[in-house]
Design an enzyme around this catalytic site. Structure first.
Site, PDB file in Angstrom:
ATOM      1  N   LYS A   1       0.847  -1.154  -0.001  1.00 27.77           N
ATOM      2  CA  LYS A   1      -0.017   0.020   0.092  1.00 27.77           C
ATOM      3  C   LYS A   1       0.782   1.273   0.033  1.00 27.77           C
ATOM      4  O   LYS A   1       1.430   1.552   1.070  1.00 27.77           O
ATOM      5  CB  LYS A   1      -0.874   0.129   1.217  1.00 27.77           C
TER       6      LYS A   1
ATOM      7  N   GLU B   1       9.424   2.129  11.169  1.00 29.28           N
ATOM      8  CA  GLU B   1      10.625   3.165  10.898  1.00 29.28           C
ATOM      9  C   GLU B   1       9.585   4.470  11.017  1.00 29.28           C
ATOM     10  O   GLU B   1       8.761   4.796  10.001  1.00 29.28           O
ATOM     11  CB  GLU B   1      11.149   3.043   9.717  1.00 29.28           C
TER      12      GLU B   1
ATOM     13  N   CYS C   1      13.490  11.421   6.967  1.00 26.19           N
ATOM     14  CA  CYS C   1      13.469  11.093   8.455  1.00 26.19           C
ATOM     15  C   CYS C   1      14.802  11.349   9.013  1.00 26.19           C
ATOM     16  O   CYS C   1      14.967  11.300  10.134  1.00 26.19           O
ATOM     17  CB  CYS C   1      12.919   9.775   8.507  1.00 26.19           C
TER      18      CYS C   1
ATOM     19  N   GLU D   1       9.392  16.367  15.224  1.00 25.24           N
ATOM     20  CA  GLU D   1       9.608  16.393  14.050  1.00 25.24           C
ATOM     21  C   GLU D   1       8.791  17.144  13.082  1.00 25.24           C
ATOM     22  O   GLU D   1       7.696  17.220  13.249  1.00 25.24           O
ATOM     23  CB  GLU D   1       9.538  15.036  13.529  1.00 25.24           C
TER      24      GLU D   1
HETATM   25  O1  TXE Z   1       1.986   9.810   7.573  1.00 26.14           O
HETATM   26  P1  TXE Z   1       1.078   8.436   7.912  1.00 26.14           P
HETATM   27  P2  TXE Z   1       1.725  11.362   6.893  1.00 26.14           P
HETATM   28  C1  TXE Z   1       5.819  11.865   9.237  1.00 26.14           C
HETATM   29  C2  TXE Z   1       6.088  13.314   9.232  1.00 26.14           C
HETATM   30  C3  TXE Z   1       4.723  13.888   8.406  1.00 26.14           C
HETATM   31  C4  TXE Z   1       3.833  12.935   9.268  1.00 26.14           C
HETATM   32  C5  TXE Z   1       2.448  12.729   8.445  1.00 26.14           C
HETATM   33  O2  TXE Z   1       6.118  14.164  10.421  1.00 26.14           O
HETATM   34  O3  TXE Z   1       4.536  15.256   8.686  1.00 26.14           O
HETATM   35  O4  TXE Z   1       4.382  11.693   9.465  1.00 26.14           O
HETATM   36  O5  TXE Z   1       2.672  12.286   7.148  1.00 26.14           O
HETATM   37  C6  TXE Z   1      -0.591   5.026   6.078  1.00 26.14           C
HETATM   38  N1  TXE Z   1      -3.358   2.078   9.611  1.00 26.14           N
HETATM   39  N2  TXE Z   1       6.301  11.096   8.503  1.00 26.14           N
HETATM   40  O6  TXE Z   1       0.197  11.589   6.968  1.00 26.14           O
HETATM   41  O7  TXE Z   1      -0.193   8.925   8.455  1.00 26.14           O
HETATM   42  C7  TXE Z   1      -0.713   5.911   5.012  1.00 26.14           C
HETATM   43  O8  TXE Z   1      -1.787   5.909   4.221  1.00 26.14           O
HETATM   44  C8  TXE Z   1      -2.396   1.703   8.684  1.00 26.14           C
HETATM   45  C9  TXE Z   1       7.790  10.671   8.658  1.00 26.14           C
HETATM   46  O9  TXE Z   1       1.870  10.881   5.302  1.00 26.14           O
HETATM   47  O10 TXE Z   1       1.709   7.886   9.122  1.00 26.14           O
HETATM   48  C10 TXE Z   1       0.692   5.888   4.612  1.00 26.14           C
HETATM   49  O11 TXE Z   1       0.656   4.753   3.675  1.00 26.14           O
HETATM   50  N3  TXE Z   1      -2.033   2.562   7.667  1.00 26.14           N
HETATM   51  C11 TXE Z   1       8.020   9.611   7.786  1.00 26.14           C
HETATM   52  C12 TXE Z   1       1.499   5.445   5.742  1.00 26.14           C
HETATM   53  O12 TXE Z   1       0.833   4.874   6.738  1.00 26.14           O
HETATM   54  C13 TXE Z   1      -2.033   3.808   7.884  1.00 26.14           C
HETATM   55  C14 TXE Z   1       7.706   9.323   6.322  1.00 26.14           C
HETATM   56  C15 TXE Z   1       2.173   6.702   6.292  1.00 26.14           C
HETATM   57  O13 TXE Z   1       1.295   7.737   6.564  1.00 26.14           O
HETATM   58  C16 TXE Z   1      -3.083   4.117   8.932  1.00 26.14           C
HETATM   59  C17 TXE Z   1       6.263  10.131   6.343  1.00 26.14           C
HETATM   60  C18 TXE Z   1      -3.606   3.343   9.580  1.00 26.14           C
HETATM   61  N4  TXE Z   1      -4.744   3.655  10.636  1.00 26.14           N
HETATM   62  C19 TXE Z   1       5.720  10.541   7.359  1.00 26.14           C
HETATM   63  N5  TXE Z   1      -3.169   5.723   8.857  1.00 26.14           N
HETATM   64  C20 TXE Z   1       9.596   9.108   7.983  1.00 26.14           C
HETATM   65  N6  TXE Z   1       9.829   8.871   9.099  1.00 26.14           N
HETATM   66  O14 TXE Z   1      10.358   9.100   6.904  1.00 26.14           O
HETATM   67  C21 TXE Z   1      -2.439   5.974   7.756  1.00 26.14           C
HETATM   68  N7  TXE Z   1      -1.574   4.643   7.112  1.00 26.14           N
END
Ligand code: TXE
Length: 478
Positions: free
Chosen positions: A173, A248, A282, A380
């Site tokens: 996904k 991660e 990250c 962050e």
């Molecule tokens: O992250 P999400 P988002 C951090 C960064 C950013 C914040 C929000 O601070 O501003 O996260 O980003 C899926 N059950 N990072 O909203 O929501 C979602 O569809 C299962 C740091 O994009 O965590 C996506 O595929 N899955 C990071 C994935 O999770 C779920 C990189 C990440 O989305 C879900 C990205 C659920 N309940 C964001 N809800 C890094 N460390 O590199 C969402 N998803």
């Protein structure tokens, strides 16, 4: 390329109930295309297909798996310019960085093609006479892959390649912001000769598709990269059903600059680490901890370099910093700029919206002078925002570096072997850089952090086997 990016389930390209548009953050008037948004039901179909394909894929020869991965890697590398352009359009990363990311994804598949052939075991003498002990690695089963948007080729690659190499089947996904990149990678995988169901793509929301993957009893292992909040939910749901999990999450990575550092090199490390990829890594250096004797000189050089950075369209030749990937992320960045100012941090430069020739999410990289307790120095932000913190001496710099709930990456700029060695040993992080930006890692060695940054075994390199395989100990009485 087709206009609607479909899902790939059980060897077939499927439409869904709804579609959505994937935006181009460099030019909102020129979207990337429409994509099928799968729902929970479609995710469950993909999971069942992966579960049915698991036994046969697990017992394919390593040669077949190696050939498939090698073919995927070769095609990605051959098409890196075209795929890099797609990445640049969809995520907003400048073209050279995007092409580099795609090449990295290709190399990851090549690396794991080799690992498929190298998966070995151990023969150990038993403590009992006439008994032999074999220790082997077997696939875990169905792996659910939940990916973020910031590295839409490299992160899926470093999860999908080892999963398939070690004989697992996959439900992938992508993040909602990058469905076309997820589709393009999957389209290449779909032509690599895998059996139907061995690899599945389901674009859609975290709530529908992500949760279906996390909660399904047919998914044996979940690998997730994303926010801490979602990571916590994934951990809870997988723990409840006893599934294997790897997370991660965020970082608040320090770059320490000591008085004996080559200052130009340190500024280069800081600029690249903090602002390239629009700070959306990250491993970004968001805390610049600078020893007092060079503090002012460092800030002056940083200010000059930061102001000179060219922010613009990801496809423009002179762009160094692309747009922010989404409106939500831009709003989050600007909210933190306001919080920094309210809390008394001094904004040295940047942090402003930029009007560009095309409508997009543009902002200037922001450099603050701050204190360890400021929220911008603790949380962050995930944008082009860095905070300089003054340290009186090395010991204080190290203490400041470790004063964070996170522990992904840490860097130090110094010409002192003594301090570099001490820092590598004592900083609380999964990865350490000496005279290098905190962001920018090799694809063949372990990636991951400590504390709130990561949970579970490392990703990448040979250490990936810890997550994607399970160990069997077999006793034979001859
Ligand atoms: O992250 P999400 P988002 C951090 C960064 C950013 C914040 C929000 O601070 O501003 O996260 O980003 C899926 N059950 N990072 O909203 O929501 C979602 O569809 C299962 C740091 O994009 O965590 C996506 O595929 N899955 C990071 C994935 O999770 C779920 C990189 C990440 O989305 C879900 C990205 C659920 N309940 C964001 N809800 C890094 N460390 O590199 C969402 N998803």
């Amino acid at each position: 390329m087709q206009n609607t990016f479909r899902n790939y389930i059980n060897g077939r390209w499927e439409t869904g109930v709804t579609t959505a548009t994937s935006e181009n953050p460099s030019d909102l008037a020129s979207p990337v295309g429409d994509y099928v948004r799968g729902d929970r039901e479609q995710a469950e179909l993909a999971i069942r297909a992966a579960a049915e394909a698991a036994p046969s894929w697990a017992f394919t020869t390593p040669q077949r798996r190696a050939d498939a991965l090698d073919q995927i890697g070769s095609e990605i590398l051959a098409r890196k310019d075209e795929l890099g352009e797609l990445l640049a359009r969809e995520e907003g990363k400048p073209l050279p960085e995007s092409v580099g990311e795609v090449a990295r994804a290709g190399n990851i598949f090549k690396f794991f093609a080799g690992e498929a052939l190298r998966t070995g075991g151990e023969k150990v003498a038993s403590v009992r006479p006439g008994v032999e002990v074999d220790i082997t690695r077997e696939p875990v089963g169905v792996v659910g892959i939940i990916a973020p948007w910031n590295f839409p080729f490299a992160i899926p690659a470093w999860k999908i390649a080892p999963a398939l190499a070690y004989g697992n089947t996959v439900v992938f996904k992508p993040a909602e912001l990058v469905p076309a990149c997820g589709w393009a990678l999957s389209e290449i995988i779909s032509r690599a000769g895998l059996p139907a169901g061995a690899f599945n793509l389901v674009n859609g929301s975290g709530r529908q598709v992500g949760q279906a993957i996390v909660e399904s009893r047919l998914v044996d292992a979940v690998t997730f990269t994303g926010s801490e909040a979602t990571g916590a939910q994934v951990l809870k749901a997988t723990a409840e059903r006893g599934a294997k999990v790897q997370l991660e999450m965020g970082g608040k990575n320090p770059l320490v600059v000591l008085a004996d550092a080559d200052l130009d090199q340190a500024v280069e490390c800081a600029v690249q680490g903090a602002f390239y990829s629009t700070g959306q890594r990250c491993t970004a250096s968001s805390r610049l901890i600078v020893e007092a004797p060079v503090h002012d000189a460092f800030v002056a050089k940083m200010r000059e370099r930061t102001r000179a950075l060219k922010v613009g369209h990801a496809l423009a030749r002179d762009t160094q910093i692309g747009p922010v990937a989404s409106r939500a992320q831009l709003e989050q960045n600007l909210a933190y700029i306001a919080i920094g100012r309210e809390e008394g941090a001094e904004l040295v430069t940047g942090g402003e919206l930029i009007q560009a020739p095309t409508p997009g999410h543009y902002m200037s990289p922001a450099l603050f002078l701050g204190q360890r307790e400021h929220r911008i120095a603790r949380e962050e932000i995930f944008g082009p925002v860095a905070v300089v913190i003054r340290a009186d001496h090395y010991e204080q710099a190290l203490a400041l570096a470790n004063d964070t709930p996170y522990g992904l990456c840490a860097g130090i700029c110094t010409t002192s072997l003594k301090h570099a060695t001490h820092f590598k040993r004592h900083v609380q992080a999964g990865m350490v850089m000496v005279n290098l930006p905190t962001a920018g890692v090799d694809y063949h060695v372990p990636f991951g952090g400590r504390k709130a940054s990561s949970h579970g075994p490392r990703e990448q390199g040979r250490y990936a086997a810890e997550f994607y395989t399970t160990v069997k100990t077999a006793y034979t009485c001859a």
